[in-house]
Design an enzyme around this catalytic site. Structure first.
Site, PDB file in Angstrom:
ATOM      1  N   ASP A   1      19.423  15.516 -24.430  1.00 44.41           N
ATOM      2  CA  ASP A   1      20.224  15.955 -23.297  1.00 44.41           C
ATOM      3  C   ASP A   1      21.238  17.010 -23.725  1.00 44.41           C
ATOM      4  O   ASP A   1      21.900  16.870 -24.758  1.00 44.41           O
ATOM      5  CB  ASP A   1      20.948  14.734 -22.712  1.00 44.41           C
ATOM      6  CG  ASP A   1      21.669  15.025 -21.424  1.00 44.41           C
ATOM      7  OD1 ASP A   1      21.059  15.602 -20.515  1.00 44.41           O
ATOM      8  OD2 ASP A   1      22.855  14.660 -21.320  1.00 44.41           O
TER       9      ASP A   1
ATOM     10  N   GLU B   1      16.959  20.124 -23.798  1.00 43.77           N
ATOM     11  CA  GLU B   1      17.533  20.761 -22.611  1.00 43.77           C
ATOM     12  C   GLU B   1      18.533  21.809 -23.091  1.00 43.77           C
ATOM     13  O   GLU B   1      19.633  21.466 -23.521  1.00 43.77           O
ATOM     14  CB  GLU B   1      18.224  19.726 -21.718  1.00 43.77           C
ATOM     15  CG  GLU B   1      18.825  20.330 -20.463  1.00 43.77           C
ATOM     16  CD  GLU B   1      19.692  19.347 -19.685  1.00 43.77           C
ATOM     17  OE1 GLU B   1      19.606  19.350 -18.452  1.00 43.77           O
ATOM     18  OE2 GLU B   1      20.453  18.586 -20.321  1.00 43.77           O
TER      19      GLU B   1
END
Length: 553
Positions: free
Chosen positions: A204, A244
């Site tokens: 993330d 990401e």
């Protein structure tokens, strides 16, 4: 391009499917999705053609940020089942040929995590240095992740009279990744889930992981990912890292580890995703072509993840202000459909007015772009958002399985669900799995067919891309090849009008015949002059280029 080692680099031609256990399927009737319901749904995912499931956080959590505020990296939220249930899902999925990757959220923890509970009690706690503390805030203290909800990245802790850093919400204190014991803990977490059989991790918000404002300086901000990659490779020959990284292409190259890899194995291409929406709005293929031209050359082991929607808002931060306003005006005209001034709180089907032609065009483009496709649960049936739910929850409503109450997600009372089911034209009475499975002309069967063709067309995941020059601005045309001749030619008409494209000669295309991969027909290429190809409004073609003397696969 060498494709002999495709088994070692499975992510190069995978089909990723992102879901949240909590909202996918309730197996015990308590109103909450769980691993039991997910395991029972594996037949559906196998039928669709999914080869890798990406699980959003399912760990124990106060659930103030949809599970991204983790209080135990080694467990399962008891509402979703047990650790044994998770292990059984991973095993059963693998037996059906479906790998599983999980979210690795180590930017921060919940403020209820035992490490932080101990750290805030005393400056002398051994967990104090697991987090980042200051006597006074730094000058650069603006919260860049949630600017509409958090004004600062620093929060005062009265007991020990210092500020702690939080790049995200104040209830998510940042971990100090320069502290060796923290890195050791993360290695243990990774080893634990690899032992249970996961095939990798989606990391993330990688840029915030490595270079948060106010965090301790590190000699090399990418050292953490390189160390993590080496550790994972020692534990598993197949495990991968999907990152990401919402940055321009030139900056993303660093997160692959440069030209030769060594860090992330795949990254989401936010630049291309933004360009696709701008091209849709304008009816002009130029933004897509420009985005692909800006992609840096990479080595064979790494790949780009292509997507149209995900579990967050549709971020448009890589567009200019004027371009962003264009997309907002066309796809999110109402203020409640936008967030932070940079993103859209809608799913794809409603943004495209539920037009089957435009939806099929969009997914045809997704699956034909160089890289690997990533689907978000419900996309395959054209689910809509639920504007009655706050913030990002609008695009995280329960999966719609049947036209019955709760969309077949759960037999519990609607008030027990983690979020209300979408209503109106995109509600389950109109959009659901069961009806679409029985309708051969449905979006579900269309995407299923695209996946099957994608899986048998290695040029998409492994090939080099060539942009085809022509004089029809509303049509995007590109070729993917693994050899100098042959390959796949894709044409996409982004406009509501019929279009004719003049393709180069057979010698320039590198073949004699174009074979339609989605419909049974052939188009002979002219040897010494252009060949005209017709496209319907929002029409598209996948065409195999057969070289002289070549065989049709």
């Amino acid at each position: 391009m060498r494709i002999a080692d495709m088994g070692d680099l499975w992510w190069r031609n995978a089909v990723f499917y992102c879901l949240d256990v909590e909202t996918f399927r309730d197996g015990n009737g308590d109103g909450i999705g769980d691993f039991t319901g997910l395991t029972e749904s594996l037949g559906y995912l196998e039928q669709l053609g999914v080869t890798c499931v990406w699980l959003m956080p399912f760990y124990p959590s106060p659930d103030r940020d949809d599970g991204y505020d983790i209080s135990d990296f080694y467990g399962v939220d008891p509402r979703l089942g047990s650790l044994g249930d998770a292990a059984e899902f991973i095993r059963t999925a693998r037996s059906r040929g479906i790998r599983v990757i999980v979210d690795l959220v180590v930017n921060h923890t919940s403020d209820k995590h035992p490490w932080f509970v101990q750290a805030k009690r005393s400056r002398n706690s051994k967990f104090r240095d697991y987090y980042i503390w200051r006597d006074r805030p730094t000058r650069n203290q603006k919260n860049m992740v949630f600017p509409g909800e958090e004004q600062s990245i620093w929060e005062w802790e009265p007991k020990t009279e210092q500020y702690y850093m939080h790049s995200f919400y104040r209830h998510q204190p940042d971990l100090n990744l320069t502290h060796p014991p923290v890195r050791e803990e993360i290695a243990k977490v990774v080893a634990f889930w690899l032992t249970l059989g996961v095939a990798g991790f989606r990391i993330d918000a990688v840029p915030f992981l490595l270079a948060s404002p106010g965090s301790p300086d590190a000699a090399d901000p990418h050292e953490f990912i390189r160390d993590l990659k080496r550790f994972i490779r020692r534990r598993s020959s197949e495990a991968m890292l999907l990152g990401e990284v919402a940055l321009p292409h030139v900056e993303q190259l660093e997160y692959f580890g440069g030209q030769d890899g060594g860090e992330l194995d795949a990254q989401f291409d936010f630049t291309l995703m933004d360009a696709v929406y701008l091209a849709f709005v304008r009816g002009d293929a130029t933004p897509i072509a420009d985005a692909l031209r800006s992609r840096p050359k990479t080595s064979e082991p790494v790949s780009w993840g292509n997507f149209l929607r995900n579990h967050d808002e549709l971020t448009l931060q890589l567009l200019t202000d004027e371009e962003r306003d264009e997309v907002f005006d066309a796809l999110a005209p109402e203020p409640f459909q936008r967030i932070y001034g940079r993103g859209i709180l809608r799913r794809l089907a409603p943004m495209l007015d539920g037009d089957p032609r435009r939806l099929r065009l969009a997914y045809s483009l997704l699956f034909s772009l160089p890289g690997v496709p990533v689907l978000y649960y419900g996309e395959e049936i054209g689910m809509g958002e639920n504007p009655q739910l706050p913030g990002r929850s609008a695009v995280r409503s329960p999966m719609q399985w049947t036209p019955e109450r709760n969309g077949g997600f759960s037999s519990a009372r609607p008030s027990q669900l983690p979020g209300s089911v979408t209503t109106g034209g995109f509600g389950p009475e109109h959009v659901n799995v069961r009806n679409q499975q029985m309708d051969e002309g449905s979006l579900f069967h269309f995407i299923r067919a695209l996946i099957a063709r994608y899986r048998t067309t290695p040029e998409i995941g492994w090939g080099d891309v060539e942009l085809v020059e022509h004089d029809t601005p509303g049509v995007f045309a590109h070729i993917l090849r693994t050899d100098q001749e042959g390959g796949m030619l894709a044409l996409h008409n982004l406009t509501p009008d019929p279009a004719t494209v003049s393709l180069p000669s057979a010698a320039e295309v590198g073949g004699e015949v174009l074979t339609d991969l989605l419909h049974p027909r052939e188009i002979p290429l002219q040897a010494d002059r252009p060949t005209d190809v017709h496209l319907d409004p929002y029409g598209f073609l996948w065409l195999q280029i057969t070289p002289p003397g070549g065989a049709i696969v």
